[in-house]
Design a protein around this motif. Structure first.
Motif, PDB file in Angstrom:
ATOM      1  N   TYR A 120      -0.769   8.565   1.414  1.00 28.09           N
ATOM      2  CA  TYR A 120      -1.522   9.121   2.545  1.00 28.09           C
ATOM      3  C   TYR A 120      -1.601  10.641   2.324  1.00 28.09           C
ATOM      4  O   TYR A 120      -0.583  11.340   2.424  1.00 28.09           O
ATOM      5  CB  TYR A 120      -0.794   8.789   3.862  1.00 28.09           C
ATOM      6  CG  TYR A 120      -1.605   9.061   5.108  1.00 28.09           C
ATOM      7  CD1 TYR A 120      -1.459  10.236   5.825  1.00 28.09           C
ATOM      8  CD2 TYR A 120      -2.544   8.127   5.560  1.00 28.09           C
ATOM      9  CE1 TYR A 120      -2.218  10.487   6.970  1.00 28.09           C
ATOM     10  CE2 TYR A 120      -3.303   8.350   6.711  1.00 28.09           C
ATOM     11  CZ  TYR A 120      -3.132   9.545   7.409  1.00 28.09           C
ATOM     12  OH  TYR A 120      -3.888   9.782   8.533  1.00 28.09           O
ATOM     13  N   SER A 141      -8.310  -1.819   9.914  1.00 29.23           N
ATOM     14  CA  SER A 141      -6.976  -2.327   9.560  1.00 29.23           C
ATOM     15  C   SER A 141      -6.991  -2.797   8.111  1.00 29.23           C
ATOM     16  O   SER A 141      -7.924  -3.493   7.713  1.00 29.23           O
ATOM     17  CB  SER A 141      -6.628  -3.538  10.442  1.00 29.23           C
ATOM     18  OG  SER A 141      -5.879  -3.146  11.546  1.00 29.23           O
ATOM     19  N   LEU A 162       1.546   2.479  10.433  1.00 28.64           N
ATOM     20  CA  LEU A 162       1.998   1.553   9.388  1.00 28.64           C
ATOM     21  C   LEU A 162       2.984   0.577  10.017  1.00 28.64           C
ATOM     22  O   LEU A 162       3.912   0.992  10.714  1.00 28.64           O
ATOM     23  CB  LEU A 162       2.714   2.332   8.282  1.00 28.64           C
ATOM     24  CG  LEU A 162       1.907   2.632   7.033  1.00 28.64           C
ATOM     25  CD1 LEU A 162       2.684   3.549   6.095  1.00 28.64           C
ATOM     26  CD2 LEU A 162       1.533   1.339   6.312  1.00 28.64           C
ATOM     27  N   ALA A 192      -2.605   7.443  11.680  1.00 27.88           N
ATOM     28  CA  ALA A 192      -2.574   6.025  11.324  1.00 27.88           C
ATOM     29  C   ALA A 192      -1.229   5.420  11.715  1.00 27.88           C
ATOM     30  O   ALA A 192      -0.260   6.146  11.965  1.00 27.88           O
ATOM     31  CB  ALA A 192      -2.801   5.866   9.818  1.00 27.88           C
ATOM     32  N   ARG A 194       0.968  -3.291   6.889  1.00 27.24           N
ATOM     33  CA  ARG A 194      -0.398  -3.120   7.423  1.00 27.24           C
ATOM     34  C   ARG A 194      -0.648  -1.686   7.844  1.00 27.24           C
ATOM     35  O   ARG A 194       0.226  -1.045   8.441  1.00 27.24           O
ATOM     36  CB  ARG A 194      -0.611  -4.057   8.621  1.00 27.24           C
ATOM     37  CG  ARG A 194      -2.091  -4.321   8.897  1.00 27.24           C
ATOM     38  CD  ARG A 194      -2.297  -5.198  10.106  1.00 27.24           C
ATOM     39  NE  ARG A 194      -2.220  -4.389  11.322  1.00 27.24           N
ATOM     40  CZ  ARG A 194      -2.116  -4.903  12.537  1.00 27.24           C
ATOM     41  NH1 ARG A 194      -2.019  -6.215  12.694  1.00 27.24           N
ATOM     42  NH2 ARG A 194      -2.063  -4.124  13.596  1.00 27.24           N
ATOM     43  N   LEU A 195      -1.815  -1.196   7.513  1.00 31.78           N
ATOM     44  CA  LEU A 195      -2.206   0.160   7.893  1.00 31.78           C
ATOM     45  C   LEU A 195      -3.343   0.091   8.911  1.00 31.78           C
ATOM     46  O   LEU A 195      -4.386  -0.526   8.639  1.00 31.78           O
ATOM     47  CB  LEU A 195      -2.678   0.934   6.652  1.00 31.78           C
ATOM     48  CG  LEU A 195      -3.186   2.357   6.918  1.00 31.78           C
ATOM     49  CD1 LEU A 195      -2.037   3.281   7.309  1.00 31.78           C
ATOM     50  CD2 LEU A 195      -3.900   2.910   5.680  1.00 31.78           C
ATOM     51  N   ASP A 196      -3.128   0.669  10.078  1.00 31.81           N
ATOM     52  CA  ASP A 196      -4.198   0.745  11.087  1.00 31.81           C
ATOM     53  C   ASP A 196      -4.619   2.208  11.233  1.00 31.81           C
ATOM     54  O   ASP A 196      -3.793   3.070  11.518  1.00 31.81           O
ATOM     55  CB  ASP A 196      -3.684   0.245  12.443  1.00 31.81           C
ATOM     56  CG  ASP A 196      -3.433  -1.256  12.439  1.00 31.81           C
ATOM     57  OD1 ASP A 196      -2.264  -1.676  12.509  1.00 31.81           O
ATOM     58  OD2 ASP A 196      -4.423  -2.008  12.301  1.00 31.81           O
TER      59      ASP A 196
END
Ligand SMILES: [Mn+2]
Ligand SMILES: [Mn+2]
Ligand SMILES: [Mn+2]
Ligand SMILES: [Mn+2]
Ligand SMILES: [Zn+2]
Ligand SMILES: [Zn+2]
Lengths: 249, 249
Positions: B158, B246, B42, B40, B2-4
């Motif tokens: 990224y 997210s 991860l 960010a 998950r990437l926030d």
């Protein structure tokens, strides 16, 4: 003239990240015991002078145009970090007076944005709005100035970051007799001579030597806060600053 | 994986201090339109990798020991400012992987505290918990790496801060076919070639060249946010990141 303490901590602040000593635990339970980057705000007749800029909420705290000037004691990160946001503002430039440090901090001099850096010379007085500001050499790992600031027939000396004081600064203060001294007192009493910052013994010695009616100790680390939990006594006329404290001179 | 998105702004952030353009006014009214320092988080199988450390609330946001490692794209202040607080923590050290920049930022290398700086080499892969991380050279005013990060058979690239991409980085990405690309897109379309950051035209060109299923634009300045108020259309598969977004890969 009013002095508001915006931060009274050392570079580590209180609580220290990942520290669970009594002082840090207490500071988490009671936020008013927390200590942010050592800085203060002086206000007189609606004019506002920011002393050091280490807090990172300056843009949120000060509406554009509401700061007359910023006065830096030195270019250590815990005293300038907030400038890295403030510089990118638009509109009116903000004068930033500081010791004539050739480096500054990171790329502040190269990309000053709306900041207008103006170097100061020791023992030279300057008028800033209602304030008369005189730079006083300190003893620190970076070129540092304390300041004697007078307004409306009252004066205070803001002396951090320093370990001891140069003789001519101490002489000057003894002659000027400020109403209030704000003094670096970072560490509890220590056997070997501390570097770069006063321990409690040195701070109390200097407070007695300057003999101002009130001396407030600032730039406090978590070890000293813990020491004070067990040894709270302080000589008359000396007490500990805390974040949010306001003094009307 | 998950990437926030913790921050999607350029160094000036949105709103810009003292700016009252439509984008900045809107961001003050609707905080979710605000953009903090580009960074960010991860997460995969409970392991957390922080991408860039420009936010100044990292100590408050991440409990001690909860970050597996920090990955820096480069040492510009808007990508490292939070390290100046984090370093003074106590206890477990935190690995900080970054391009082999000889200077670092201010005194981070001289006083790393609990931070453990480890230099990375381009196109060399590294295992960090469940993640495989490969450094990709970018084009910027400081030595900068983007990263291809793979975990659980999914991967993302990224890519910030950069203006354009080196040919071998673009080739590598076209061969690796990441599921998601996060790409520097700082400025609205501009006539003359922008320096250090992509404008919208360049970002869209690169997004098409990499041809990932989804490309999210980040490191956005207030001028681009204002441009998008009047020109919201974007090609299929390209959209704008925002703080707090997210993505589950
Ligand atoms: Mn300090
Ligand atoms: Mn210092
Ligand atoms: Mn940046
Ligand atoms: Mn940059
Ligand atoms: Zn502690
Ligand atoms: Zn604006």
């Amino acid at each position: 003239m009013r002095l508001d303490f915006l931060g009274t901590g050392d570079a580590r602040r209180v609580p220290v990240y990942g520290c669970f000593c009594r002082a840090c635990r207490l500071a988490r339970e009671q936020p008013e015991r927390g200590r942010q980057a050592c800085s203060a705000l002086l206000s007189c007749k609606g004019w506002r002078l920011l002393l050091d800029a280490g807090r990172t909420d300056l843009c949120e705290r000060f509406a554009p145009g509401s700061l007359g000037a910023i006065l830096l004691t030195h270019f250590h990160m815990d005293h300038v970090m907030g400038l890295f946001h403030l510089r990118w503002g638009e509109g009116q430039s903000i004068p930033v007076y500081a010791p004539a440090d050739p480096q500054g901090c990171d790329d502040l001099y190269k990309h000053p944005g709306i900041l207008d850096f103006r170097p100061l010379q020791p023992f030279v007085s300057l008028t800033l709005g209602p304030f008369t500001v005189t730079s006083l050499p300190l003893i620190h790992s970076r070129l540092s100035h304390g300041y004697l600031i007078a307004a409306a027939h009252r004066s205070l000396a803001y002396l951090t970051d320093t370990v001891g004081l140069p003789v001519d600064t101490l002489d000057y203060l003894q002659r000027q007799r400020p109403d209030l001294v704000v003094l670096d007192c970072s560490k509890p009493p220590s056997a070997e001579a501390p570097r770069n910052h006063n321990d409690l013994n040195q701070a109390l010695y200097l407070a007695a030597a300057i003999a101002a009616p009130l001396c407030l100790l600032t730039h406090v680390d978590h070890d000293l806060d813990e020491y004070w939990l067990d040894h709270p006594e302080l000589p008359a006329g000396v007490s500990v600053a805390r974040d949010g404290l306001s003094i009307d001179l």
